[in-house]
Design a protein around this motif. Sequence first.
Motif, PDB file in Angstrom:
ATOM      1  N   CYS A 105     -53.924 -33.490 -26.963  1.00  0.00           N
ATOM      2  CA  CYS A 105     -53.190 -33.305 -25.705  1.00  0.00           C
ATOM      3  C   CYS A 105     -52.166 -32.206 -25.950  1.00  0.00           C
ATOM      4  N   CYS A 115     -46.963 -37.700 -23.297  1.00  0.00           N
ATOM      5  CA  CYS A 115     -46.416 -38.570 -22.247  1.00  0.00           C
ATOM      6  C   CYS A 115     -45.859 -39.766 -23.020  1.00  0.00           C
ATOM      7  N   CYS A 148     -47.519 -43.301 -23.361  1.00  0.00           N
ATOM      8  CA  CYS A 148     -48.940 -43.363 -23.724  1.00  0.00           C
ATOM      9  C   CYS A 148     -49.228 -44.320 -24.883  1.00  0.00           C
ATOM     10  N   GLY A 207     -56.793 -39.320 -25.640  1.00  0.00           N
ATOM     11  CA  GLY A 207     -56.517 -37.899 -25.522  1.00  0.00           C
ATOM     12  C   GLY A 207     -57.048 -37.272 -24.236  1.00  0.00           C
ATOM     13  N   THR A 208     -57.247 -35.984 -24.339  1.00  0.00           N
ATOM     14  CA  THR A 208     -57.660 -35.224 -23.169  1.00  0.00           C
ATOM     15  C   THR A 208     -58.866 -34.351 -23.503  1.00  0.00           C
ATOM     16  N   ARG A 215     -43.915 -36.632 -17.908  1.00  0.00           N
ATOM     17  CA  ARG A 215     -45.205 -36.196 -17.351  1.00  0.00           C
ATOM     18  C   ARG A 215     -44.980 -35.654 -15.943  1.00  0.00           C
TER      19      ARG A 215
HETATM   20  S1  SF4 Z   1     -53.749 -39.198 -23.514  1.00  0.00           S
HETATM   21 FE1  SF4 Z   1     -53.176 -38.716 -21.405  1.00  0.00          FE
HETATM   22  S2  SF4 Z   1     -51.465 -40.146 -21.067  1.00  0.00           S
HETATM   23 FE2  SF4 Z   1     -51.725 -40.012 -23.286  1.00  0.00          FE
HETATM   24  S3  SF4 Z   1     -50.343 -38.337 -23.985  1.00  0.00           S
HETATM   25 FE3  SF4 Z   1     -52.342 -37.449 -23.590  1.00  0.00          FE
HETATM   26  S4  SF4 Z   1     -52.183 -36.686 -21.493  1.00  0.00           S
HETATM   27 FE4  SF4 Z   1     -50.576 -38.170 -21.749  1.00  0.00          FE
END
Ligand code: SF4
Length: 461
Positions: free
Chosen positions: A65, A69, A72, A117-118, A188
Motif C-alpha cells: 500500500c 490507514c 487497518c 494490501g492493495t 485515509r
Molecule cells: S490494506 Fe487498504 S485499509 Fe489497509 S492500509 Fe492498505 S489501503 Fe489502507
Amino acid sequence: MSSSLINTVTPEMIKRYNRPGPRYTSYPTVPVWNHGQFSEKYADSLYQEGLKDRPVSLYVHIPFCRQLCTFCGCNKYITGNKQKAEEYLSALDNEIAGVAKFLRSRKKLAQVHFGGGTPTYLNTDQLERVVKMIVSRFDVIQDGEWAFEADPRVTTNNQLEALYKLGFRRVSFGVQDLNRDVQKAINRNQTVKQSWQTLTNARSLGYTSINLDLVYGLPLQTHQSFCKTLEEVDKMRPDRLAVYSFAFLPGMFKSHKRAIKEKDLPSPEEKIQIYLEAIRFFSESGYVMIGMDHYALPEDELALALKNRTLHRNFMGYTTLHNMAQIGVGVSAISDFGDSYWQNSKDLDQYLGESCNKKLNPRRGIQLDKEDLLRRELIETLMCHGEISIPDFETRYEINFSKHFEKAWTQLEKFDQEGLLKLNSRKIDLTPIGMLFTRNIAMPFDRYLTESSSMNFSKTV
Ligand code: SF4
Ligand SMILES: C[S@@+](CC[C@H](N)C(=O)[O-])C[C@H]1O[C@@H](n2cnc3c(N)ncnc32)[C@H](O)[C@@H]1O
C-alpha cells in the motif's frame, strides 16, 4: 429486519454479548494452528489435492500500500519502493510454480482472488505478469470468478481496463467512511468523488459485480455521521456491500495503539446503533442481508444462494462456490484443503527469502480431525443460514447431539430464554435478534476457545 425488532435490542443485551470473539472465517481459528516449518507436510497435502479432482480457488496476496490507514488490520507493507514489488513478484512466481509442481496433475482453476494490501498498487504490466504466472500453470475454466480488491484512491482507469481484459469481472473497493473527520482520524482521505468516479469507471467498463467495504465503529464516527455515509453509498448502488465491525486490536497492531485514541471510539451502545442503522437502512433500500456483515441486491447470486441454501463461507467471506481446494499464495496467505489449513509466513522478508530459494514454507497449519470437521460444519451452517437441523448432524456424524454438546446445550437453552434462538430436539433456529449475535452463539461450539484465548479477538459488537 424491521425497525421494531431492532428496538428490542436492549443495552443489557449489548453489555452481556459485547465480548471478544472470533469471526469464524475458519474453524479451528488461526491462533490455535500449530507453528513450525511445514514444507514437507504442505507439499504432501498439495500432492494429495492433485490426486483429487476438485477445482482450485486461488487467493493471491499483494501486501503493498502507498500509505498506512491507521485502522487497518490486514497484512500490509507500506512502501514507495517499487523494487520491493519486483522482488515480490519473483517470489510469487516461484511459489506458484512450486504449488503447481506439487499438485502433479494440471488442475482446473475456478476462482481467482487478488487481495491485499492493495493489488492495484501494482502497475498494469505487473498485474499482467501475475495473471500470466497463473494461467500458464492452471487450466482456467470458462465463467470462472476473477475478483480483486482495489483502493479508489490509487486505482486508475487503465488498471481497471487492463484487469477487465485479463478476465476480472468482480471488484471490491474500500470506502470505509465518507466523513472527513473520521477519515482524518484513520489517515485515509478519500473524497466522495474518488469513490464515485472509480465505481462509475468500473461499471462502464463492464464489471458485473461491484462491492464496497464500509467499517462501523471507527474513531469519531457517530450514528448521525454514518447515516450520511450510508445515504451517499446507497446512491452509488453497488451490487454488494460489506459493513465490517472495526476490529480494534491495540495489542496486535502498533498503528491501533499509537494512532487510534480509545476516547474517540464510539461507545458500545453507539456502535451497535450504527450497526443496526446499517441493517435498517440497507434492508429498507432493497438489499438482502447476507450473514452478519454483508448485503447484496436481491438478484445477486449471494442473495439467491441464501434463498436456495447454497451459501458458504470461507476466508474471502461469503461465497456460492463450494468443495474447491483453496490455495493461498503470497505472504500470510492461507490454504484450505478441507481437512487441513496452512498459512504462509506473515513476515514479508521471511516469505521473500523462502520463496526466492524456491521453497514452499507455510509457517502455521492444522490437520482437522472428525470432531473439528463436525464443529466447523456446525459453525459455518450457523453463520450462513442461522439454522441447524439436529437429526441431520446426528445421522451424518453418528452422535447424540444434546449429549455430545452437553455444555453448549446449556448455553443454547440460555440463548433460547433470552430470545436469541428457538431450541428443540430437532432444530436450532436463530431469531432475527439472534442473527445479530451469531458470533456469540457459535462460540460454545468452539472446543479451543477459553476465556483467555478469546482475548486475542476483537469484540463481537
Ligand atoms: S490494506 Fe487498504 S485499509 Fe489497509 S492500509 Fe492498505 S489501503 Fe489502507
Ligand atoms: C485489503 S482492504 C481493501 C482494499 C484496499 N486496500 C483499500 O483499503 O481500499 C480490505 C478491507 O478490510 C477492511 N478492514 C481492514 N482493517 C480492518 C479492521 N481493523 N477492522 C474491520 N475491517 C477492516 C476494510 O473495509 C478494507 O476495505
